[in-house]
Design an enzyme around this catalytic site. Sequence first.
Site, PDB file in Angstrom:
ATOM      1  NE  ARG A   1      -3.318   2.686   2.683  1.00 40.36           N
ATOM      2  CZ  ARG A   1      -3.277   3.491   3.677  1.00 40.36           C
ATOM      3  NH1 ARG A   1      -2.925   3.001   4.949  1.00 40.36           N
ATOM      4  NH2 ARG A   1      -3.792   4.641   3.544  1.00 40.36           N
TER       5      ARG A   1
ATOM      6  CG  HIS B   1      -1.225   9.033   3.398  1.00 47.45           C
ATOM      7  ND1 HIS B   1      -1.320   7.638   3.451  1.00 47.45           N
ATOM      8  CD2 HIS B   1      -0.924   9.537   4.561  1.00 47.45           C
ATOM      9  CE1 HIS B   1      -1.017   7.420   4.924  1.00 47.45           C
ATOM     10  NE2 HIS B   1      -0.780   8.341   5.814  1.00 47.45           N
TER      11      HIS B   1
ATOM     12  CG  ASN C   1      -4.281   7.509   5.520  1.00 49.22           C
ATOM     13  OD1 ASN C   1      -4.446   6.198   5.741  1.00 49.22           O
ATOM     14  ND2 ASN C   1      -3.709   8.485   6.348  1.00 49.22           N
ATOM     15  CD  GLU C   2      -4.650   7.179   9.947  1.00 47.25           C
ATOM     16  OE1 GLU C   2      -4.531   6.296  10.493  1.00 47.25           O
ATOM     17  OE2 GLU C   2      -4.402   8.485  10.476  1.00 47.25           O
TER      18      GLU C   2
ATOM     19  CG  ASN D   1      -5.301   3.217   8.594  1.00 45.71           C
ATOM     20  OD1 ASN D   1      -5.165   2.150   7.970  1.00 45.71           O
ATOM     21  ND2 ASN D   1      -4.613   4.246   8.374  1.00 45.71           N
TER      22      ASN D   1
ATOM     23  CE1 TYR E   1      -0.149   2.617  13.838  1.00 51.07           C
ATOM     24  CE2 TYR E   1      -2.065   3.809  12.703  1.00 51.07           C
ATOM     25  CZ  TYR E   1      -0.857   3.282  12.661  1.00 51.07           C
ATOM     26  OH  TYR E   1      -0.268   3.377  11.426  1.00 51.07           O
TER      27      TYR E   1
ATOM     28  CD  GLU F   1      -1.750   4.148   8.107  1.00 50.91           C
ATOM     29  OE1 GLU F   1      -1.425   4.233   9.388  1.00 50.91           O
ATOM     30  OE2 GLU F   1      -1.811   4.808   7.262  1.00 50.91           O
TER      31      GLU F   1
ATOM     32  CD  GLU G   1       4.607   9.152  12.450  1.00 55.84           C
ATOM     33  OE1 GLU G   1       3.440   9.208  12.539  1.00 55.84           O
ATOM     34  OE2 GLU G   1       4.843   8.363  11.328  1.00 55.84           O
ATOM     35  CD1 TRP G   2       2.130  11.608  10.071  1.00 53.70           C
ATOM     36  CD2 TRP G   2       2.573  13.103   8.466  1.00 53.70           C
ATOM     37  NE1 TRP G   2       1.848  10.935   8.968  1.00 53.70           N
ATOM     38  CE2 TRP G   2       1.788  11.685   7.875  1.00 53.70           C
ATOM     39  CE3 TRP G   2       2.717  14.121   7.311  1.00 53.70           C
ATOM     40  CZ2 TRP G   2       1.627  11.438   6.251  1.00 53.70           C
ATOM     41  CZ3 TRP G   2       2.354  13.977   6.143  1.00 53.70           C
ATOM     42  CH2 TRP G   2       2.054  12.554   5.610  1.00 53.70           C
TER      43      TRP G   2
END
Length: 437
Positions: A69, A113, A157-158, A281, A283, A342, A396-397
């Site tokens: 992906r 994304h 995405n999200e 996704n 977490y 994810e 990571e953002w």
Amino acid sequence: MFLWGTATASYQIEGAVAEDGRSPSIWDTFSREPGRVRDGHTGDAACDHYHRWPEDLALMAGLGVGSYRFSIAWPRVQPGGRGPANQAGLDFYDRLVDGLCEKGIVPAATLFHWDLPQSLQDEGGWLARDTASRLADYAALAAERLADRVPMWITLNEPFVHMAFGYAMGVHAPGQALLTGALPAAHHQLLGHGLATAALRAHGARQVLITNNCTPVWPASADPADLAAADAYDILHNRLFNDPVLLGSYPDLAPYGTALDCVRDGDLELISAPLDGLGINYYNPTRIAAPTGDGLPFTDAGITGHPVTAFGWPVVPDGLRELLTGLKARYGDALPPVYITENGCSQPDETGPDGTVDDQARIAYLDGHIRAVEQAAAEGVDVRGYYVWSLLDNFEWAEGYHQRFGLVHVDFATQKRTPKASYHWFRERIAGAAPQL
């Protein structure tokens, strides 16, 4: 066929932000604003995947995954978010997709994304209805070139995270802190999903999904105020983005003292067009208590009694089973096949004296969550795939390069890739006895 895979996102790995006609995205702008990203990091170089993609495909082949992906960078394919395709940008994804197909790895492409072209943000971004139409135009350009070889497409995405972090709280690009004033960004993203779904299908896409970040919501106590707050949070995080897609209606936003007055006739019919799957996704769960007076009808009470990742997120594998069975209970026959698009964890990974990275905590994390997926499947949830986040340590953002999620360690000074212990474990796990899925 169950798909074992791994996942990445364009701005987090590609680099090459000014090459071959790519225009600036909101993350290029945001990461250059002082104080926005930890230590001033940017995605300018990231993992240099734009140039090193053959090496990264070799890592995927060595891992033995059946699917990859990735996300397409909108500013690379359609600079400025309007007009004709940038052929040089499409050529990159053409080469990537051909390389995946040659290795027998199923490409799964995400259209959006979070790297919105900055010029569209200048016109209002996802607060502007027109951005939904722009997503559909871009979807058509991408699918026209790639849908003959890319069977699976993910529109967004999200969208919850992009709305909440980018428009409500301002901790992600575009950095707006509007609280409930961000809600139009929810509807316009979902409208973009509906319009893009139609465009993808018109250009030959065989499977279309949306990926939502979802969380089990735990009330902090049995107190009615905590129960009401948990319900309000569930509406915002989960139902606001699943109900319109699966049921064709929005949940009651009364806890937020507002309504989505930007919804027009016909919007929900577009948004609820049948899908081939729902990307999830996951977490961690979220524990919610009564509000504390900050303008929102809930407060995050935190979760204790569980291990935490380097990000401080609680590790609760059974939360994934709870989430999946809860979606099945809530939506019943309206729930399409589910793909875990994810799941993974950040850990303070370091290369040892012998050159290896022994990330046993990540192995334990992945093992527990895969077992949770197996349990959900045994309880009747139609789960068709599991993608580890992420193939590579990456940008990571707002945390920059400080949080490592990869199965492969990246030395960002040299771009050296080192497969971690989890890479080898996952390879053996998916090559071994068939899971109970």
